[in-house]
Design a protein around this motif. Structure first.
Motif, PDB file in Angstrom:
ATOM      1  N   PRO A  45     -12.680  -6.159   0.417  1.00 45.15           N
ATOM      2  CA  PRO A  45     -11.259  -6.564   0.390  1.00 45.15           C
ATOM      3  C   PRO A  45     -10.312  -5.506   0.976  1.00 45.15           C
ATOM      4  CG  PRO A  45     -12.305  -7.081  -1.704  1.00 45.15           C
ATOM      5  CD  PRO A  45     -13.330  -6.361  -0.889  1.00 45.15           C
ATOM      6  N   HIS A  46     -10.573  -4.203   0.691  1.00 48.22           N
ATOM      7  CA  HIS A  46      -9.630  -3.186   1.196  1.00 48.22           C
ATOM      8  C   HIS A  46      -9.713  -3.045   2.711  1.00 48.22           C
ATOM      9  CE1 HIS A  46     -13.377  -0.958   0.190  1.00 48.22           C
ATOM     10  NE2 HIS A  46     -13.121  -0.273   1.290  1.00 48.22           N
ATOM     11  N   SER A  49      -7.745  -5.873   4.090  1.00 51.42           N
ATOM     12  CA  SER A  49      -6.333  -5.546   3.868  1.00 51.42           C
ATOM     13  C   SER A  49      -5.828  -4.559   4.918  1.00 51.42           C
ATOM     14  CB  SER A  49      -6.168  -4.960   2.460  1.00 51.42           C
ATOM     15  OG  SER A  49      -4.830  -4.673   2.207  1.00 51.42           O
ATOM     16  N   ARG A  52      -5.192  -6.414   8.087  1.00 52.78           N
ATOM     17  CA  ARG A  52      -3.921  -7.163   7.991  1.00 52.78           C
ATOM     18  C   ARG A  52      -2.727  -6.224   8.180  1.00 52.78           C
ATOM     19  NH1 ARG A  52      -6.493 -10.284   9.373  1.00 52.78           N
ATOM     20  NH2 ARG A  52      -7.748 -11.843   8.312  1.00 52.78           N
ATOM     21  N   LEU A  53      -2.876  -5.013   7.647  1.00 54.89           N
ATOM     22  CA  LEU A  53      -1.805  -4.018   7.777  1.00 54.89           C
ATOM     23  C   LEU A  53      -1.622  -3.619   9.253  1.00 54.89           C
ATOM     24  CD1 LEU A  53       0.212  -2.078   6.469  1.00 54.89           C
ATOM     25  CD2 LEU A  53      -1.656  -0.502   6.029  1.00 54.89           C
ATOM     26  N   HIS A  87       3.584  -4.491   2.279  1.00 58.78           N
ATOM     27  CA  HIS A  87       2.149  -4.798   2.329  1.00 58.78           C
ATOM     28  C   HIS A  87       1.526  -4.588   0.955  1.00 58.78           C
ATOM     29  CE1 HIS A  87      -1.789  -5.397   4.096  1.00 58.78           C
ATOM     30  NE2 HIS A  87      -2.226  -4.312   3.476  1.00 58.78           N
ATOM     31  N   ASP A  88       0.755  -5.569   0.522  1.00 56.21           N
ATOM     32  CA  ASP A  88       0.032  -5.431  -0.743  1.00 56.21           C
ATOM     33  C   ASP A  88      -1.367  -4.898  -0.434  1.00 56.21           C
ATOM     34  OD1 ASP A  88      -1.279  -5.622  -3.134  1.00 56.21           O
ATOM     35  OD2 ASP A  88      -0.338  -7.524  -3.705  1.00 56.21           O
ATOM     36  N   CYS A  89      -1.657  -3.694  -0.907  1.00 57.70           N
ATOM     37  CA  CYS A  89      -2.941  -3.048  -0.602  1.00 57.70           C
ATOM     38  C   CYS A  89      -4.077  -3.570  -1.473  1.00 57.70           C
ATOM     39  CB  CYS A  89      -2.822  -1.535  -0.793  1.00 57.70           C
ATOM     40  SG  CYS A  89      -1.591  -0.800   0.289  1.00 57.70           S
ATOM     41  N   GLY A  90      -3.763  -4.412  -2.454  1.00 61.02           N
ATOM     42  CA  GLY A  90      -4.819  -4.914  -3.341  1.00 61.02           C
ATOM     43  C   GLY A  90      -5.249  -3.836  -4.324  1.00 61.02           C
ATOM     44  N   GLY A 119       0.186  -1.543  -4.981  1.00 64.40           N
ATOM     45  CA  GLY A 119      -1.215  -1.427  -5.389  1.00 64.40           C
ATOM     46  C   GLY A 119      -1.427  -0.278  -6.344  1.00 64.40           C
TER      47      GLY A 119
END
Length: 377
Positions: A45-46, A49, A52-53, A87-90, A119
């Motif tokens: 997931p990271h 992410s 996406r960033l 941005h949501d880093c999760g 995050g």
């Protein structure tokens, strides 16, 4: 779209570094066999992410991932940056994982960068946001990055497993970096630091400070550790505490060490009762990090082992002039960075051990990266 020649790579290791260098050098990459044999194959997931960033801060960047996530095609775009990005880093890696590539790309963007990241702010795996603010940002100034517009503001803290922290990163743009000769480590003149606690007693912080000072005060008088107890909204969603320390030397070097203590991520949530026993006592945490900082200082060098990779990368991006830096024992990640710099930027370092201090001196001629999007006045 025309035909591109992709640099072919294999495996999941150093994905963040590969994406960063691919973007800086405008080299499209194709990575295959990403954890192909793992129980959970493909990108984590990271890593998704982070892709996406990169899409968020650049224009015309193309990301193609196959169904299983084991193959990635990445064609870098032009870094635009911009203001008021979010941005949501999760929660699978902390914000520290995303900050390093972001700050380097931000310097070469079309506009100054201002981004809110959400995050985990502190964990035991990645450098904390405190370390980034107190050690990483001052290091950039050595390379001629103006301090105006270079800032990290911690709005709220978040620890694993549920995060809930928020920071705002601001990065100015530069035409190019400046080559440096940075081999004088100096002597440690003071130690500073900050402890934090979220959703636990503020007393934990005093215990960590007391333990850390117990080690440092035998060595030097100027030790000051601040506290940052968060409550309510600013304390994120999980209980935890931690400490970030840094030593400043007479020649302007900043050596850092940090950690955070919280419950494990993900699959362990059902076992919180058993886990409560496993959180390290705050006194031990303070002593451990104080000792870790002393080990980093003892190794020598102008930066600590976690900052070696970034230091080499910045040297490689400098104008075509000689940069010379001194570091302690080379960290495994720093060695990977040197290999990747050679492959992507064609910059080779001359590595010369200095037996008298047990440090290593590295020299290179930068690749001369310029920010082409800056208007020439």
């Amino acid at each position: 779209m025309g035909k591109f020649s992709y640099m072919r790579l294999k495996g999941s290791q150093n994905l963040r570094l590969r994406l960063l260098l691919s973007t800086l050098s405008s080299t499209p990459i194709l990575i295959e066999d990403i954890r192909a044999d793992a129980t959970w194959p493909g990108l984590r997931p990271h890593e998704v992410s982070l892709l996406r960033l990169l899409e968020k801060v650049s224009d015309d960047c193309v990301v193609e991932i196959n169904e299983t996530g084991t193959k990635l095609k990445y064609k870098p775009g032009i870094v635009m940056s911009g203001r008021h990005l979010v941005h949501d880093c999760g929660t699978s890696r902390s914000i520290g994982y995303f900050l390093e590539p972001l700050v380097v790309l931000g310097l070469f963007g079309k506009k100054p960068l201002s981004i809110r990241l959400k995050g985990i702010t502190n964990d035991s795996k990645d450098p904390s946001v405190d370390t980034f603010r107190s050690a990483t940002l001052p290091m950039l100034k050595q390379f001629g990055v103006p301090s105006e517009g270079l800032d990290l503001k911690i709005e709220s803290r978040g620890v694993p497993p549920h995060g809930g922290g928020q920071v705002i990163l601001s990065v100015p743009i530069v035409d190019s970096l400046k080559a440096i000769t940075w081999i004088d480590e100096g002597m440690v003149k003071r130690i500073r630091g900050i402890t934090f606690s979220t959703r636990v007693s503020a007393q934990f912080e005093n215990t960590m400070i007391h333990a850390a000072r117990g080690i440092f005060n035998r060595l030097l008088p100027d030790v000051h550790i601040f506290t940052d107890h968060k409550a309510g909204e600013q304390a994120g969603k999980s209980p935890g505490y931690g400490i970030s320390l840094y030593a400043e030397t007479t020649s302007g070097c900043v050596i850092s060490a940090d950690t955070a203590v919280s419950y494990a991520r993900g699959e362990d949530e059902g076992e919180l009762e058993d886990e409560k026993k496993e959180l390290s006592p705050p006194g031990d945490v303070g002593e451990e990090i104080a000792s870790a900082l002393l080990c980093e200082i003892e190794q020598g060098g102008v930066v600590d082992s976690t900052h070696q990779g970034l230091l080499f990368l910045l040297c490689a991006l400098c104008p075509q002039d000689v940069s010379k830096v001194r570091v302690g024992k080379l960290a495994p990640y720093a060695i990977e960075v040197l290999r990747h710099i050679r492959d992507f930027l064609g910059v080779k370092f001359v590595i010369k051990p200095d037996p008298s201090t047990e440090t290593v001196i590295l020299k290179c001629v930068g690749c001369g990266l310029k920010n082409l999007s800056r208007k020439v006045s």
